[in-house]
Write an enzyme that holds these catalytic residues in place. Structure first.
Site, PDB file in Angstrom:
ATOM      1  N   ARG A 157       0.936  -0.997  -0.044  1.00  0.00           N
ATOM      2  CA  ARG A 157       0.020   0.052  -0.090  1.00  0.00           C
ATOM      3  C   ARG A 157       0.998   1.204   0.049  1.00  0.00           C
ATOM      4  O   ARG A 157       1.349   1.980   0.933  1.00  0.00           O
ATOM      5  CB  ARG A 157      -1.009   0.112   1.338  1.00  0.00           C
ATOM      6  CG  ARG A 157      -1.736  -1.141   1.258  1.00  0.00           C
ATOM      7  CD  ARG A 157      -3.139  -0.761   0.527  1.00  0.00           C
ATOM      8  NE  ARG A 157      -3.169  -1.013  -0.922  1.00  0.00           N
ATOM      9  CZ  ARG A 157      -4.224  -1.524  -1.609  1.00  0.00           C
ATOM     10  NH1 ARG A 157      -5.452  -1.609  -1.087  1.00  0.00           N
ATOM     11  NH2 ARG A 157      -4.181  -1.547  -3.104  1.00  0.00           N
ATOM     12  N   PHE A 179      -1.513  -1.929  -9.187  1.00  0.00           N
ATOM     13  CA  PHE A 179      -0.884  -2.804  -8.334  1.00  0.00           C
ATOM     14  C   PHE A 179      -1.183  -4.094  -8.291  1.00  0.00           C
ATOM     15  O   PHE A 179      -0.741  -5.332  -8.074  1.00  0.00           O
ATOM     16  CB  PHE A 179      -1.093  -2.279  -6.826  1.00  0.00           C
ATOM     17  CG  PHE A 179      -2.533  -2.052  -6.633  1.00  0.00           C
ATOM     18  CD1 PHE A 179      -3.029  -0.894  -7.148  1.00  0.00           C
ATOM     19  CD2 PHE A 179      -3.550  -2.894  -6.103  1.00  0.00           C
ATOM     20  CE1 PHE A 179      -4.584  -0.717  -6.932  1.00  0.00           C
ATOM     21  CE2 PHE A 179      -4.856  -2.852  -6.065  1.00  0.00           C
ATOM     22  CZ  PHE A 179      -5.498  -1.423  -6.464  1.00  0.00           C
TER      23      PHE A 179
END
Ligand code: F0G
Length: 471
Positions: free
Chosen positions: A395, A462
């Site tokens: 993250r 991601f």
């Protein structure tokens, strides 16, 4: 009559430990594959934990989304699925559960959270309008941008500082919001995008005082507030624990009060609604409802199922009632905290205070020799898997993506790895094993050189990006 209200051992005896308010009825075996097999698996996955096969994972802390263990009552509810195309009985149970627990009037079911984000963004944003929010979330911001909106971060500064102990780091900074209103004009603000237990900030809550003040400010300008209700049960727990005046309120009462200051919500039921799939949109405004109900049939399915089977809707309805049981939510948050406090005691850099759904490792402090463009958080998640088969999630800079205008990486202040705890799935022993794995990776931190990105998809990179180790 004897009071049969559930109590924890702590409530009864003051000083004793808490334990999970459930026992295990069915088990799913897990296994740890060899170090050589893990090396091969992470290489084949392009050093991206999203691309691992879950069979190759030992303790899976990638996400708390869709990974909850359902209760015996929810499984029983699955057998009561009314698989009608239109007007399924289970839809009305779901509608009733949302109306009584969250307090909103009109419900549109969706297949999961981002389906609802898509609908509300298309309905409530005009191209060129601004969408202020308390920190971005990946899918939320993308849907706002795809609808032509411009996201503006108006969270308090403390949220970007992993060491700040502010009890409500999810709060909206009303001065930042006022400045945006003054600059662009209220008519150019689509709505305020408010999230509970802010995911990207480390699972940090919003206070009741803050949402009340936000409502007051927005009322002055006729600006709507839409809530990302994902993990709001955990937010209610933090209010009960930390905010003066709420100690004697139930989680259910706090949740309803909080929602009453907003105009509607979208929800990933895969989180605190305790199911493996599902989502919904709920609003008070008939006009917005009618538009969303019309769009849902284009993108998700008829407006009484929105992509869910009848049995799924039944499980969500039951999960909503279980979610607000005080003993459940206390055990859930305390399990996360147990892991976090252990890591803090061992000197590992983590985001403080410990959030509601996950422990976030501060990869910047962990690998202080790696610049952000060597992807310290991505590297740390890969190292953790290599050490112990524990799967976590990046993250940081990879999740933040690129600025749509300049095309450059966005460089977020927070460069984190999330150890996300599924609900009702793992025991304290799994938390101990995880903490020891993090410690082992921490001790080895100086031998790590970072990664380079070798494949990058256009949206939400991601999920699918690939990496190779730097020499
Ligand atoms: N909002 C928040 C705050 C979320 O965390 C998520 C999903 C969504 C919306 C979108 O919901 O996945 O059901 O489409 N978060 C997951 C996570 C993916 O791992 O944090 P969805």
């Amino acid at each position: 009559m004897t009071d049969r209200k559930p109590q924890t051992m702590g409530q009864q005896f003051g000083r004793r430990s808490w334990a999970e308010p459930w026992k295990i009825k069915m088990v799913e075996p897990i296994r740890l594959i060899s170090r050589e097999a893990r090396e091969q698996a992470i290489r084949e996955a392009g050093y991206n934990t999203f691309l691992l096969r879950s069979e190759d994972v030992y303790i899976d802390l990638l996400t708390d989304s869709g990974t909850s263990a359902m209760s015996d009552r929810q499984w029983a509810g699955m057998m009561l699925g009314d698989e009608a195309y239109a007007g399924s009985r289970n839809f009305y149970h779901l509608e009733e559960a949302i109306q009584t627990t969250y307090g909103y009037r009109y419900i549109v079911p969706t297949h999961q959270g981002r389906g609802a984000e898509h609908l509300i963004s298309q309905v409530a944003i005009k191209p060129g309008q601004y969408v202020p929010g308390n920190m971005y979330f990946t899918t939320t911001r993308l849907h706002q941008e795809l609808a032509g909106g411009i996201f503006v971060d108006v969270i308090i500064d403390e949220a970007h500082d992993p060491t700040s102990e502010h009890p409500f780091k999810g709060n909206v900074d009303l001065t930042k919001l006022q400045a945006l209103i003054d600059e662009v004009g209220a008519e150019n603000i689509a709505y305020v995008s408010l999230a509970g237990t802010v995911n990207m900030a480390g699972g940090q809550p919003v206070s009741m005082e803050n949402v009340r003040a936000l409502r007051k400010l927005c009322n002055n300008y006729g600006i709507r507030i839409f809530l990302d209700a994902t993990r709001m049960a955990e937010n209610a727990f933090f209010i009960q624990e930390r905010e003066p005046g709420y100690q004697d309120w139930t989680i259910a009462q706090i949740l309803r009060e909080f929602c009453s200051y907003t105009d509607g919500a979208w929800m990933s039921a895969k989180k605190d609604n305790l199911v493996n799939i599902g989502g919904w949109l709920a609003v008070n405004d008939l006009d917005i409802f009618e538009k969303a109900r019309n769009l849902v049939v284009v993108y998700e399915g008829l407006h009484t199922y929105g992509g869910m089977a009848g049995r799924d809707m039944e499980a969500v309805a039951i999960g909503i009632h279980e979610m607000v049981e005080d003993a459940h939510i206390a055990a859930r948050v305390n399990q996360v905290r147990y892991l976090g406090e252990l890591l803090i005691a061992w000197g590992i850099p983590v985001v403080r205070p410990i959030g509601g759904h996950a422990v976030f490792l501060d990869a910047r402090a962990f690998y202080d020799h790696l610049p952000q463009d060597k992807f310290p958080a991505q590297t740390l998640a890969a190292q953790l898997y290599l050490d112990s088969g524990v799967r976590a999630m990046e993250r940081g800079i990879v999740s933040a993506g690129r600025d749509p205008k300049t095309g450059d990486h966005r460089y977020p202040k927070l460069e984190l790895v999330r150890l996300t705890i599924p609900r009702r799935v793992y025991t304290q022993a799994h938390m101990d094993v995880t903490a020891e794995a993090v410690m082992a990776v921490y001790e080895d931190r100086h031998n790590v050189t970072g990664l380079k990105m070798v494949y990058e998809p256009e949206y939400l990179r991601f999920f699918q990006a690939r990496f190779e180790p730097l020499p």
